[in-house]
Enzyme design. Structure first.
Site, PDB file in Angstrom:
ATOM      1  N   VAL A  98      -6.042  -5.240   1.173  1.00 26.55           N
ATOM      2  CA  VAL A  98      -5.870  -3.801   0.937  1.00 26.55           C
ATOM      3  C   VAL A  98      -4.427  -3.551   0.530  1.00 26.55           C
ATOM      4  CG1 VAL A  98      -7.733  -3.186   2.520  1.00 26.55           C
ATOM      5  CG2 VAL A  98      -5.393  -3.318   3.401  1.00 26.55           C
ATOM      6  N   HIS A 114      -2.454 -16.531   1.207  1.00 24.54           N
ATOM      7  CA  HIS A 114      -1.788 -15.847   0.098  1.00 24.54           C
ATOM      8  C   HIS A 114      -2.213 -16.445  -1.240  1.00 24.54           C
ATOM      9  CE1 HIS A 114       2.285 -15.003  -2.071  1.00 24.54           C
ATOM     10  NE2 HIS A 114       1.386 -14.081  -2.350  1.00 24.54           N
TER      11      HIS A 114
HETATM   12  P1  NAD Z   1      -4.836  -3.037  -5.307  1.00 26.10           P
HETATM   13  O1  NAD Z   1      -4.143  -1.725  -5.167  1.00 26.10           O
HETATM   14  O2  NAD Z   1      -5.327  -3.444  -6.643  1.00 26.10           O
HETATM   15  O3  NAD Z   1      -6.093  -3.094  -4.333  1.00 26.10           O
HETATM   16  C1  NAD Z   1      -6.069  -2.645  -3.014  1.00 26.10           C
HETATM   17  C2  NAD Z   1      -7.486  -2.189  -2.691  1.00 26.10           C
HETATM   18  O4  NAD Z   1      -7.565  -1.928  -1.300  1.00 26.10           O
HETATM   19  C3  NAD Z   1      -7.886  -0.901  -3.402  1.00 26.10           C
HETATM   20  O5  NAD Z   1      -9.106  -1.102  -4.084  1.00 26.10           O
HETATM   21  C4  NAD Z   1      -8.062   0.094  -2.277  1.00 26.10           C
HETATM   22  O6  NAD Z   1      -9.087   1.048  -2.519  1.00 26.10           O
HETATM   23  C5  NAD Z   1      -8.442  -0.829  -1.125  1.00 26.10           C
HETATM   24  N1  NAD Z   1      -8.237  -0.229   0.185  1.00 26.10           N
HETATM   25  C6  NAD Z   1      -7.200   0.495   0.624  1.00 26.10           C
HETATM   26  N2  NAD Z   1      -7.422   0.887   1.883  1.00 26.10           N
HETATM   27  C7  NAD Z   1      -8.619   0.386   2.253  1.00 26.10           C
HETATM   28  C8  NAD Z   1      -9.391   0.459   3.429  1.00 26.10           C
HETATM   29  N3  NAD Z   1      -8.969   1.144   4.485  1.00 26.10           N
HETATM   30  N4  NAD Z   1     -10.577  -0.170   3.464  1.00 26.10           N
HETATM   31  C9  NAD Z   1     -10.989  -0.864   2.398  1.00 26.10           C
HETATM   32  N5  NAD Z   1     -10.316  -0.952   1.251  1.00 26.10           N
HETATM   33  C10 NAD Z   1      -9.131  -0.336   1.179  1.00 26.10           C
HETATM   34  O7  NAD Z   1      -3.835  -4.096  -4.701  1.00 26.10           O
HETATM   35  P2  NAD Z   1      -3.775  -5.681  -4.962  1.00 26.10           P
HETATM   36  O8  NAD Z   1      -2.809  -5.940  -6.032  1.00 26.10           O
HETATM   37  O9  NAD Z   1      -5.152  -6.210  -5.059  1.00 26.10           O
HETATM   38  O10 NAD Z   1      -3.092  -6.195  -3.615  1.00 26.10           O
HETATM   39  C11 NAD Z   1      -3.824  -6.313  -2.426  1.00 26.10           C
HETATM   40  C12 NAD Z   1      -3.050  -7.186  -1.460  1.00 26.10           C
HETATM   41  O11 NAD Z   1      -2.820  -8.455  -2.067  1.00 26.10           O
HETATM   42  C13 NAD Z   1      -1.691  -6.664  -1.091  1.00 26.10           C
HETATM   43  O12 NAD Z   1      -1.428  -6.980   0.258  1.00 26.10           O
HETATM   44  C14 NAD Z   1      -0.763  -7.410  -2.016  1.00 26.10           C
HETATM   45  O13 NAD Z   1       0.540  -7.541  -1.490  1.00 26.10           O
HETATM   46  C15 NAD Z   1      -1.430  -8.751  -2.056  1.00 26.10           C
HETATM   47  N6  NAD Z   1      -1.103  -9.578  -3.228  1.00 26.10           N
HETATM   48  C16 NAD Z   1      -1.037  -9.029  -4.450  1.00 26.10           C
HETATM   49  C17 NAD Z   1      -0.738  -9.842  -5.552  1.00 26.10           C
HETATM   50  C18 NAD Z   1      -0.688  -9.257  -6.935  1.00 26.10           C
HETATM   51  O14 NAD Z   1      -0.238  -9.958  -7.845  1.00 26.10           O
HETATM   52  N7  NAD Z   1      -1.151  -8.051  -7.150  1.00 26.10           N
HETATM   53  C19 NAD Z   1      -0.537 -11.211  -5.348  1.00 26.10           C
HETATM   54  C20 NAD Z   1      -0.655 -11.752  -4.076  1.00 26.10           C
HETATM   55  C21 NAD Z   1      -0.945 -10.916  -3.024  1.00 26.10           C
END
Ligand code: NAD
Length: 737
Positions: free
Chosen positions: A413, A463
């Protein structure tokens, strides 16, 4: 005999079917024993008048992975030993050993009886070279059949006749392309290139191979027949004059001269095509014995072959814990990362429930897999049935109760402590107490997040890197209380989805991002010094990085960099950040509205296709520019590799990374750290700790404290130690090279 590697069955037509099946291995590979037994078979068939020809095939679903690369390690160890006792003979000894396979294949080629290779599955390296030395080659028409000479990927090159036979069967351009990239060929492509003779239904493979012999297949290779003409023309012909100058230039562009093995392929082909094959094979042998002794070959074999296999086979898995069978995985957060995680999980055949706050978000998450499947079918990478099966494994939901029977839950999330806390509590209210809950956070320390959990021993970081379907690395982060059981589950999951795990202890930025940030920050320093932006990017590529730091920052997003800089100041104080970095990212994001690739404006401009991205012209107006001619490019290259390697050393010193294999693989697979070095720690080991410390002293004086060598390194330099020696990953002392 029970230790026989080959079984022989001679039919009524006098055709000997040799089936290669090493019972103690999952895949056939050429070992000393395999070569010796094959050699004895050749003698036996030559002596036996009843044998008219030979069909060679595999008894496994794959044909062979090629030579056992640990043989190379043994040869080098033998050579080192010989150098001590009889130095004059050491080179000759290695030269003879590396020619062992090649001359055995030549013996088959000239034995006077026809041999046909019946390729029933993946056929790599030395096994494909054996096939090329056979007089006929038939492959089964199946998506699982692939042929390649991939040696260059581990710093060596096809040294058992590949560089001589491929360009005698197909034009030199295709031959060079195939060998310098290590690309895989489908049976139809191999046939179109002239590398194999026939592609037949899998069931008819052996009969087709035998039919070639019965049809009068000549036991003389085309190049042994008088008047043989090269399919691509001689190197001094008009065709050659078009190819060779361009080939050298292309190789330099693609490798920046960092890969001696790739260059040796060109040299071997160029020189070998001008002489008879026996001399050509000797030329190849000479280059091979030289390449095997380069630090590039030794580091690449160690990291990209030996360590990779060991880590993938669970080198870091705690002992005594039962393997986990995954019947269902929960993914919470169906955004960019969650969608990718669901896809790779379903691709591995594991059912996934993908959860978000509303069905619209979950549908969007699943649509990501639908799109990948569609593309896969269009490109022939998957079938409609396999695609449908994959999609049927992903169910969507907004109800955390659907996680009740999951064997592992991964949350992805928003990167927000409060949101993660709420979600953790809600998930734990549904799952079994023993179920492992993993966070995909990229920046929040796991020990802190585990405080939201009622069972921190079952809480862990998994991760992923983006894009999840392409990136092979997964970083597993242990919180202070994470149990061995949770680690085993996480490793079992990463193994199930066929990715490579590294296991690290908790720290800000974990391992990979800490190193990457150093890379990007060094480019900020260079910008501030006035180094022309194009030089900043080009020097990185010349150092062997796949993507320049500014382009990489655009992919990551510059507003994310700003967020990280500000969070660092908030958590660690102003001194933790170089004020020039804050100023630069603030200017880019807040003044110029340049967020990176996502809004089409970052350090680069992203015009509509087909135009290509190019550096933002105004970037050079932000700082007074240095005269490009006065910038030392070698020093820029050193700065990139050193600044990353030093951060890797700090993580070792702090106990974040405990195994040098993981630091090396993490840097290569995480962000493409100059693969020819074998990874950040191997880079230092190859140079020697003292030489590296000396270089860093100069850099620190000129460019700042980021180049100060940690105490660990200074100590290692004084003692003449290496990382693989001091942090020997093997229990057996002697095993570390
Ligand atoms: P994103 O914003 O694309 O997706 C997050 C999702 O979580 C959204 O669809 C949102 O609706 C959902 N969400 C929020 N609250 C929620 C809840 N209470 N219940 C269920 N769903 C919920 O973000 P992302 O880029 O996919 O990142 C997600 C995680 O992965 C973060 O912790 C980020 O740090 C990590 N991450 C991201 C990357 C990247 O390159 N984007 C790489 C590694 C790790």
């Amino acid at each position: 005999m029970s230790n026989e590697i080959y079984t022989v069955d001679v039919d009524n037509d006098g055709i000997a079917l040799v089936t290669w099946d090493m019972t103690d291995r999952s895949m056939n590979v050429f070992t000393q024993a395999a070569l010796e037994q094959l050699d004895a078979l050749v003698d036996r068939f030559v002596a036996d008048d009843a044998v008219k020809g030979v069909v060679f095939t595999s008894g496994k679903s794959t044909f062979s992975g090629g030579a056992d690369l640990t043989m190379m390690k043994t040869m080098l160890a033998g050579m080192a030993e010989e150098k001590r006792t009889n130095p004059d003979n050491a080179q000759q000894m290695l030269f003879d050993q590396v020619g062992r396979m090649s001359w055995l294949y030549r013996k088959i080629e000239t034995c006077g009886k026809p041999w046909v290779s019946a390729i029933n599955g993946v056929c790599m390296g030395g096994a494909f070279e054996l096939s090329l030395a056979c007089h006929g080659r038939v492959a089964a028409d199946s998506p699982s059949v692939k042929m390649a000479l991939p040696e260059v990927k581990v710093g060596i090159f096809p040294g058992a006749g590949g560089t001589q036979r491929v360009p005698r069967l197909t034009n030199a351009q295709d031959a060079l392309q195939m060998m310098t990239t290590g690309q895989s060929l489908t049976p139809s492509r191999a046939k179109a290139m002239g590398l194999i003779h026939e592609v037949v239904e899998p069931k008819k493979l052996i009969s087709a191979a035998k039919a070639m012999i019965k049809g009068g297949l000549s036991p003389v290779a085309p190049w042994d027949v008088k008047g043989f003409k090269l399919p691509g023309g001689q190197v001094w012909s008009a065709q050659g004059a078009q190819l060779w100058p361009a080939a050298s230039a292309i190789l330099r562009r693609e490798t920046q001269d960092n890969y001696p093995a790739a260059k040796a392929i060109l040299q071997s082909v160029f020189e070998g095509l001008q002489v008879p094959i026996d001399t050509g094979l000797k030329i190849e042998q000479r280059y091979f014995s030289h390449i095997l002794q380069t630090p590039e070959a030794q580091s690449m074999i160690r990291s990209l072959f030996v360590s990779l296999q060991e880590i993938n086979k669970g080198a870091r898995r705690p002992e005594g814990i039962k393997p986990t069978k995954f019947r269902k995985i929960g993914v919470v957060g169906a955004g960019f990362m969650g969608a990718g995680i669901a896809y790779v999980t379903a691709k591995a055949g594991i059912p996934v429930v993908l959860i978000d706050r509303d069905m619209e978000a979950t549908a969007k998450g699943k649509a990501y897999s639908e799109e990948l499947v569609k593309k896969g079918i269009q490109r022939g990478k998957t079938t409609k049935e396999a695609g449908e099966k994959l999609l049927s494994l992903i169910t969507t939901s907004t109800d955390h109760a659907d996680l009740a029977d999951a064997d592992l839950v991964i949350e992805a999330v928003f990167e927000d402590r409060d949101v993660k806390k709420t979600v953790t509590e809600s998930i734990e209210a549904q799952i079994r107490p023993s179920t492992v809950l993993a966070s995909n956070t990229s920046t929040l320390p796991i020990t802190g997040l585990a405080k939201n959990s009622k069972r921190p021993k079952n809480f862990i970081g998994i991760h992923f890197f983006s894009p999840v379907d392409k990136m092979m690395l997964v970083e597993i982060i242990l919180g202070r209380k994470t149990s061995d059981k949770a680690l085993a589950v996480a490793l079992d999951y990463v193994a199930a989805i066929k990715k490579t795990p590294i296991v690290v202890n908790d720290t800000r930025g974990f391992f990979v991002n800490r190193c990457v940030l150093r890379y990007m920050n060094e480019s900020y320093n260079m910008l501030a010094e006035g180094v022309p932006p194009a030089m900043i990017e080009n020097a990185a590529k010349m150092a062997g990085m796949p993507v320049g730091p500014l382009a990489l920052n655009d992919e990551v997003a510059i507003d994310l960099s700003l967020k990280i800089v500000r969070a660092t100041i908030a958590d660690l104080g102003e001194k933790a950040v170089d004020p020039r970095h804050l100023e630069l990212v603030e200017t880019m994001v807040e003044k110029e509205g340049r967020l990176g690739r996502k809004n089409g404006k970052g350090f680069y401009d992203y015009p509509a296709k087909p135009a290509k991205k190019h550096l933002w012209p105004e970037l050079k107006t932000l700082y007074p520019q240095l005269d490009a001619a006065k910038v030392d490019v070698q020093e820029l290259k050193n700065r990139y590799l050193a600044v990353i390697a030093l951060e890797a050393v700090r993580t070792v010193e702090e106990g974040i990374v405990t195994d040098p294999r993981e630091a090396d693989l993490g840097t290569i697979l995480g962000f493409g750290f100059a693969p020819y070095t074998g990874g950040a720690l191997s880079y230092i080991d190859s140079m020697g700790a003292q030489a590296f410390v000396d270089m860093c002293k100069v850099l620190a004086r000129k460019y700042g404290k980021q180049f100060r060598a940690p105490k660990l390194l200074v100590d290692m330099a004084a003692k003449g130690e290496t990382f693989y020696g001091r942090f020997n990953p093997y229990k057996d002392e002697k095993a570390a090279a």
